[in-house]
Design a protein around this motif. Structure first.
Motif, PDB file in Angstrom:
ATOM      1  N   PRO A 519      -6.387   8.445   2.178  1.00  0.00           N
ATOM      2  CA  PRO A 519      -4.842   7.802   1.971  1.00  0.00           C
ATOM      3  C   PRO A 519      -3.984   8.809   1.099  1.00  0.00           C
ATOM      4  CG  PRO A 519      -6.384   6.564   0.880  1.00  0.00           C
ATOM      5  CD  PRO A 519      -7.410   7.689   1.764  1.00  0.00           C
ATOM      6  N   ALA A 520      -2.940   8.712   0.973  1.00  0.00           N
ATOM      7  CA  ALA A 520      -1.816   9.232   0.295  1.00  0.00           C
ATOM      8  C   ALA A 520      -1.903   8.467  -1.250  1.00  0.00           C
ATOM      9  CB  ALA A 520      -0.342   9.189   0.763  1.00  0.00           C
ATOM     10  N   GLY A 521      -2.103   7.228  -1.546  1.00  0.00           N
ATOM     11  CA  GLY A 521      -1.978   6.729  -2.823  1.00  0.00           C
ATOM     12  C   GLY A 521      -2.849   5.177  -2.679  1.00  0.00           C
ATOM     13  N   LYS A 522      -2.933   4.818  -3.837  1.00  0.00           N
ATOM     14  CA  LYS A 522      -3.497   3.570  -4.136  1.00  0.00           C
ATOM     15  C   LYS A 522      -2.626   2.222  -3.322  1.00  0.00           C
ATOM     16  CE  LYS A 522      -6.147   4.678  -8.150  1.00  0.00           C
ATOM     17  NZ  LYS A 522      -6.450   3.919  -9.487  1.00  0.00           N
ATOM     18  N   PRO A 523      -3.514   1.438  -2.880  1.00  0.00           N
ATOM     19  CA  PRO A 523      -2.784   0.249  -2.094  1.00  0.00           C
ATOM     20  C   PRO A 523      -1.910  -0.584  -3.225  1.00  0.00           C
ATOM     21  CG  PRO A 523      -4.967  -0.402  -2.703  1.00  0.00           C
ATOM     22  CD  PRO A 523      -4.975   1.045  -2.877  1.00  0.00           C
ATOM     23  N   ALA A 524      -0.657  -1.208  -2.615  1.00  0.00           N
ATOM     24  CA  ALA A 524       0.074  -1.979  -3.539  1.00  0.00           C
ATOM     25  C   ALA A 524      -0.291  -3.292  -3.771  1.00  0.00           C
ATOM     26  CB  ALA A 524       1.630  -1.866  -3.045  1.00  0.00           C
ATOM     27  N   THR A 525      -1.034  -3.877  -2.608  1.00  0.00           N
ATOM     28  CA  THR A 525      -1.514  -5.549  -2.866  1.00  0.00           C
ATOM     29  C   THR A 525      -2.961  -5.299  -2.606  1.00  0.00           C
ATOM     30  OG1 THR A 525      -0.866  -5.830  -0.432  1.00  0.00           O
ATOM     31  CG2 THR A 525       0.842  -6.094  -2.054  1.00  0.00           C
ATOM     32  N   CYS A 526      -3.392  -6.786  -2.932  1.00  0.00           N
ATOM     33  CA  CYS A 526      -5.015  -6.838  -2.700  1.00  0.00           C
ATOM     34  C   CYS A 526      -5.214  -6.976  -1.161  1.00  0.00           C
ATOM     35  CB  CYS A 526      -5.257  -8.209  -3.028  1.00  0.00           C
ATOM     36  SG  CYS A 526      -5.507  -8.236  -4.890  1.00  0.00           S
ATOM     37  N   LEU A 527      -4.222  -7.455  -0.316  1.00  0.00           N
ATOM     38  CA  LEU A 527      -4.271  -7.355   1.010  1.00  0.00           C
ATOM     39  C   LEU A 527      -4.514  -5.967   1.819  1.00  0.00           C
ATOM     40  CD1 LEU A 527      -1.909 -10.259   2.322  1.00  0.00           C
ATOM     41  CD2 LEU A 527      -4.526 -10.349   2.125  1.00  0.00           C
ATOM     42  N   GLU A 528      -3.675  -5.098   1.120  1.00  0.00           N
ATOM     43  CA  GLU A 528      -3.798  -3.834   1.623  1.00  0.00           C
ATOM     44  C   GLU A 528      -5.107  -3.036   1.067  1.00  0.00           C
ATOM     45  OE1 GLU A 528      -0.467  -1.701   0.449  1.00  0.00           O
ATOM     46  OE2 GLU A 528       1.055  -2.709   1.227  1.00  0.00           O
ATOM     47  N   ALA A 529      -5.560  -3.441  -0.077  1.00  0.00           N
ATOM     48  CA  ALA A 529      -6.804  -2.976  -0.742  1.00  0.00           C
ATOM     49  C   ALA A 529      -8.141  -3.251   0.130  1.00  0.00           C
ATOM     50  CB  ALA A 529      -6.885  -3.319  -2.049  1.00  0.00           C
ATOM     51  N   PHE A 530      -7.877  -4.553   0.736  1.00  0.00           N
ATOM     52  CA  PHE A 530      -8.979  -4.934   1.656  1.00  0.00           C
ATOM     53  C   PHE A 530      -9.434  -3.940   2.640  1.00  0.00           C
ATOM     54  CE2 PHE A 530     -11.233  -7.636   4.607  1.00  0.00           C
ATOM     55  CZ  PHE A 530     -11.929  -8.350   3.809  1.00  0.00           C
ATOM     56  N   HIS A 531      -8.275  -3.430   3.579  1.00  0.00           N
ATOM     57  CA  HIS A 531      -8.279  -2.380   4.162  1.00  0.00           C
ATOM     58  C   HIS A 531      -8.477  -0.720   3.869  1.00  0.00           C
ATOM     59  CE1 HIS A 531      -7.860  -5.333   7.354  1.00  0.00           C
ATOM     60  NE2 HIS A 531      -6.725  -5.867   6.607  1.00  0.00           N
ATOM     61  N   HIS A 532      -8.506  -0.706   2.586  1.00  0.00           N
ATOM     62  CA  HIS A 532      -8.333   0.623   2.129  1.00  0.00           C
ATOM     63  C   HIS A 532      -9.783   1.277   1.767  1.00  0.00           C
ATOM     64  CE1 HIS A 532      -6.962   3.940  -0.494  1.00  0.00           C
ATOM     65  NE2 HIS A 532      -5.624   3.624  -0.242  1.00  0.00           N
ATOM     66  N   PRO A 533      -9.942   2.534   2.196  1.00  0.00           N
ATOM     67  CA  PRO A 533     -11.226   3.279   1.976  1.00  0.00           C
ATOM     68  C   PRO A 533     -11.604   3.472   0.697  1.00  0.00           C
ATOM     69  CG  PRO A 533      -9.765   4.383   3.565  1.00  0.00           C
ATOM     70  CD  PRO A 533      -8.944   3.481   2.943  1.00  0.00           C
ATOM     71  N   LEU A 534     -10.741   3.291  -0.386  1.00  0.00           N
ATOM     72  CA  LEU A 534     -11.023   3.411  -1.758  1.00  0.00           C
ATOM     73  C   LEU A 534     -11.836   2.233  -2.387  1.00  0.00           C
ATOM     74  CD1 LEU A 534      -7.793   4.971  -3.447  1.00  0.00           C
ATOM     75  CD2 LEU A 534     -10.246   6.189  -2.954  1.00  0.00           C
ATOM     76  N   TYR A 535     -11.391   1.160  -1.613  1.00  0.00           N
ATOM     77  CA  TYR A 535     -11.973  -0.300  -2.069  1.00  0.00           C
ATOM     78  C   TYR A 535     -12.939  -0.785  -1.234  1.00  0.00           C
ATOM     79  CZ  TYR A 535      -8.354  -0.175  -5.546  1.00  0.00           C
ATOM     80  OH  TYR A 535      -7.731   0.206  -6.625  1.00  0.00           O
ATOM     81  N   ARG A 536     -13.047  -0.075   0.206  1.00  0.00           N
ATOM     82  CA  ARG A 536     -13.821  -0.612   1.058  1.00  0.00           C
ATOM     83  C   ARG A 536     -15.443  -0.929   0.765  1.00  0.00           C
ATOM     84  NH1 ARG A 536     -13.715   2.504   6.553  1.00  0.00           N
ATOM     85  NH2 ARG A 536     -11.554   2.194   5.884  1.00  0.00           N
ATOM     86  N   SER A 537     -16.162   0.181   0.219  1.00  0.00           N
ATOM     87  CA  SER A 537     -17.583  -0.193  -0.313  1.00  0.00           C
ATOM     88  C   SER A 537     -17.570  -0.912  -1.262  1.00  0.00           C
ATOM     89  CB  SER A 537     -17.919   1.147  -0.641  1.00  0.00           C
ATOM     90  OG  SER A 537     -17.286   1.703  -1.839  1.00  0.00           O
ATOM     91  N   MET A 538     -16.743  -1.436  -2.120  1.00  0.00           N
ATOM     92  CA  MET A 538     -16.661  -2.545  -3.303  1.00  0.00           C
ATOM     93  C   MET A 538     -16.750  -3.784  -2.644  1.00  0.00           C
ATOM     94  SD  MET A 538     -14.841  -0.722  -6.516  1.00  0.00           S
ATOM     95  CE  MET A 538     -13.597   0.394  -5.785  1.00  0.00           C
TER      96      MET A 538
END
Length: 828
Positions: A519-538
């Motif tokens: 992805p181009a950048g970090k997610p802006a919200t928790c809901l976006e982070a839930f679907h984001h590869p950077l946070y998926r494993s966590m």
């Protein structure tokens, strides 16, 4: 909860004064004395009942009025509504000394039910036994026309609940016969509607229709609580009532066999050799009443299991199906415990049932009694039930953690069977991450259950992972909140590597992510982070369903920071408040089985995790307090860890920021260094190590007490300063080359405590305590041999030396008095 009008009525009822209540009672009494009690009497009795029931304090009513209530209650001329209200008021007045009611001569079953409810409310065992005897007599005899036993069964249920031993063997056999007949032989035709008695009512009656199933099909088997009819007959109502009280009856009386009522049975029969295949009853062999009841009850439960396969036409019938299924499986378990000959039939039935409902989340509550059954009987039936337990612990908490009633029942089930699980299956302990989801989401309601459950989850293999999970419990609550919001419309699949619901559906991912692009950048919200590869494993690790220490990510710090926006959520805050309680219990339990390696691991993790907590200030303060006190406890269990973990301890204790932000941990660690860094505790302790610790702690104490012209003095707890002074003195007593440095430092404490910058931060009492302690320690160092004796007790110490916290202040004061018997000098 109540409407404004209801709240107003309740407030008036609670605030009514005794004199006003007496006048109102007199008006009600006058209404009851009339030739016919009408609506005004009903209204008066309703208000009076509210007045006596709305407060937890007992209300006093005139003795004559209580007597009048009893007379009206027992009068055959009184309307039913008046009788019900009189009985309700008398129950609220119980226990009542003015009561003269008796059920001995009452023939009407409705009236007997009302009078019995008043007598049972008295709480007297004699009254309970008398009521039970009278009710059984009513059930045994043939009732007059218009009377029904259905009014007596609720009374009987109350009797066995209040005093199970109040019924004799003969009486229990009478009831067992009746229950068996009502369960098995209720009418299979619908009842007829009662004629309205109007002018146009037709004298013609329709032919009774057969009962139907919940799916509308005509029933081809006997009547049960799941049978449907437009109108029900009296024996059908008794069938329903008999099933509702069957479980309690079997628990109280179902396990006792009566040889006196089975004259054909051999007197010396051995029940231990009961075959797994039940012997059928033959015309020449009548089963004893309890055995017969078990047989009919088992048939009834099998019929309910069969009826649960039908698709109901009404939602209410579907809810009833599930409730009856839970009750049926529970009763089958009880029957099999009382008679093992039913086990094989039950196992076959329940395995088919489990395979049918395990994929339907709406039947989740029914899986608990099924698992309970197999826990109780799988060994006897030689059945491998691990698949049932695995499904229960893996899927249900992950999907339904937010269901409060299921959460309570699930945790209660685990608590009741924790010993069985730990003895027979590893699945229970390995599933603790899933169980903690219930606690994370329902913290206030489940904390007491988890206090009982946690010791059974802990062993050397799970202790470290549970320690991490307890510290991350508020973070888990926040993650569950995000998961619930993200997956409300998603169907969840199981991740094979974790056994948890798949957090991301492939169809929901953007095309670039499906292709594996970053992805181009970090997610802006928790809901976006839930679907984001950077946070998926966590997210996946935090929401795992079973123990997976080898899959732990390098750090969950980014996830904790991301979820910081939910730190103020009431649910997260409530969860955080439970963590200190469970942490205290955790250390208390682990101390019973931990070896040296585990203790060392815990100490290292304790120091590391103190920097990695969810950002709730009150939570962090409480956790630091618990970690600090238990750090000292762990060091006491294994004093050698001070030498073995010297690198980690020096790194933590050398940071001035730790004494300010983690004072509780720092202070206990500094105390442990002074207490256990000694050759008497570990032969590997050297002068070089003592000097290294001394220099590190000396630098910290210098930093927090150094007066700077243009800088503010670092503020830390007076206790930390006192402990650091004592620790440096202890180390100097063991390496006497350091004594001049400590003495010089202690002599400067007067200047420190008298500085305006310091007096503006600390109160006078704290400064005085610091100064007194510095004086006592400096005086003790004037006699190095005495200081070494006091500060370095041998392992096999005298009683004077065993309790350092108690003996040290005494020794300091003794030395001070010897050196300065007058007022004592202060360091300059």
């Amino acid at each position: 909860m109540f409407t404004a009008a209801a709240e107003s009525f309740l407030r008036q009822a609670r605030e009514i004064q005794e004199e006003e209540l007496r006048r109102f009672t007199a008006r009600v009494s006058a209404l009851l004395q009339g030739p016919e009690a009408g609506p005004e009497a009903v209204d008066g009795l309703q208000r009076l009942h509210l007045s006596v029931a709305a407060t937890k304090y007992p209300r006093k009513l005139d003795g004559k009025f209580v007597e009048q209530l009893q007379t009206v209650l027992c009068s055959p001329k009184s309307p039913e509504q008046i009788q019900v209200l009189c009985a309700a008021i008398l129950r609220e007045m119980s226990p009542c000394n003015d009561l003269v009611l008796s059920c001995d001569e009452i023939q009407d079953t409705k009236l007997l039910s009302l009078v019995s409810s008043v007598l049972l409310a008295q709480g007297s065992r004699g009254e309970v036994a008398a009521v039970g005897q009278r009710v059984v007599q009513g059930l045994e005899r043939r009732l007059p026309e218009g009377q029904s036993a259905r009014f007596l069964l609720p009374v009987l249920a109350n009797v066995i609940s209040l005093s199970p031993g109040s019924l004799t063997e003969e009486q229990t056999n009478v009831v067992s016969k009746k229950l068996a007949d009502w369960l098995r032989y209720a009418s299979i035709q619908q009842g007829t509607a009662q004629p309205s008695g109007g002018f146009f009512s037709s004298p013609r009656t329709k032919q009774p229709a057969p009962i139907t199933e919940v799916d509308g099909a005509v029933a081809t088997d006997f009547f049960t609580v799941l049978s449907v009819a437009q109108h029900y007959t009296q024996d059908q109502w008794l069938n329903v009532q008999a099933f509702s009280m069957l479980r309690n009856w079997l628990l109280c009386y179902g396990g006792k066999e009566l040889d006196t009522l089975n004259p054909g049975a051999s007197a010396g029969g051995d029940s231990s050799g009961t075959p797994l295949v039940p012997a059928p009853a033959t015309p020449g062999r009548l089963l004893p009443p309890r055995e017969r009841l078990r047989d009919k009850a088992f048939e009834y439960c099998q019929r309910l299991v069969e009826q649960s396969t039908r698709r109901p036409l009404k939602k209410e019938d579907g809810d009833l199906q599930k409730a009856c299924l839970i009750e049926a499986v529970t009763i089958m378990d009880i029957i099999c415990k009382q008679d093992s000959s039913y086990v094989c039939r039950a196992v076959s039935c329940l395995k088919i049932l489990h395979s049918r409902i395990c994929g339907d989340a709406t039947y989740a509550r029914a899986l608990l009694p099924i698992a309970q059954f197999f826990l109780s009987h799988s060994k006897q039936a030689a059945v491998d039930s691990d698949a049932i337990y695995k499904h229960l612990f893996s899927d249900i908490p992950a999907l339904l953690f937010h269901n409060p009633s299921l959460a309570f029942e699930f945790v209660q089930f685990c608590k009741d069977n924790s010993q069985l699980f730990t003895d027979s299956s590893s699945i229970f302990r390995q599933s603790f991450p899933n169980l903690f989801k219930f606690l994370a989401w329902n913290s206030p309601a489940l904390i007491s259950e988890f206090v009982d459950l946690l010791p059974f989850l802990l062993d050397p293999g799970t202790a470290i992972e549970i320690f991490h999970l307890l510290l991350d419990l508020p973070c888990l609550t926040a993650a569950l909140d995000i998961q619930l919001r993200c997956d409300t419309e998603a169907s969840l699949e199981l991740l094979p590597e974790y056994g948890v619901p798949e957090l991301i559906r492939a169809a929901a991912l953007p095309a670039s992510e499906k292709a594996g692009a970053e992805p181009a950048g970090k997610p802006a919200t928790c809901l976006e982070a839930f679907h984001h590869p950077l946070y998926r494993s966590m997210f996946q690790y935090l929401l795992r369903s079973r123990a997976a220490p080898e899959d732990a990510p390098d750090s969950l710090v980014p996830l904790r920071q991301l979820l910081g926006s939910l730190a103020g959520s009431p649910r997260v805050v409530q969860c955080a408040e439970t963590v200190p309680v469970l942490l205290e219990l955790f250390f208390r339990v682990v101390a019973e089985f931990a070896d040296g390696s585990l203790i060392n691991q815990l100490v290292v993790l304790l120091l590391q995790r103190s920097d990695q907590l969810y950002e709730i200030p009150a939570f962090k303060e409480d956790v630091y307090r618990v970690l600090g006190s238990n750090l000292a406890m762990l060091c006491g269990l294994r004093p050698a860890l001070v030498v073995e973990l010297s690198t980690e301890i020096l790194e933590f204790s050398g940071a001035v920021s730790n004494i300010q932000s983690k004072e509780a941990i720092f202070t206990h660690l500094a105390w442990a260094v002074g207490e256990y860094l000694s050759v008497s505790h570990d032969k590997r302790c050297t002068v070089e190590q003592i000097t290294r610790f001394f220099e590190t702690l000396e630098a910290v104490l210098f930093e927090i007490t150094q007066l700077r012209p243009q800088a503010s003095t670092p503020s830390c707890a007076p206790r930390a300063i006192s402990v650091l002074m004592a620790t440096l003195t202890k180390l100097a007593a063991r390496s006497q080359d350091l004594i001049p440095r400590v003495s010089m430092f202690l002599s400067k404490m007067r200047t420190f405590v008298q500085s305006p910058a310091v007096t503006s931060v600390y109160c006078e009492e704290d400064l005085e305590e610091i100064l007194i302690r510095a004086t006592e320690l400096m005086n003790l160092l004037k006699m190095p041999s005495v200081a070494q004796f006091v500060f370095t007790p041998p392992v096999a110490s005298t009683r004077f030396q065993k309790e350092v916290n108690d003996s040290l202040p005494l020794a300091l004061r003794m030395v001070t008095q010897l050196l300065e018997p007058a007022a004592g000098s202060m360091p300059v």
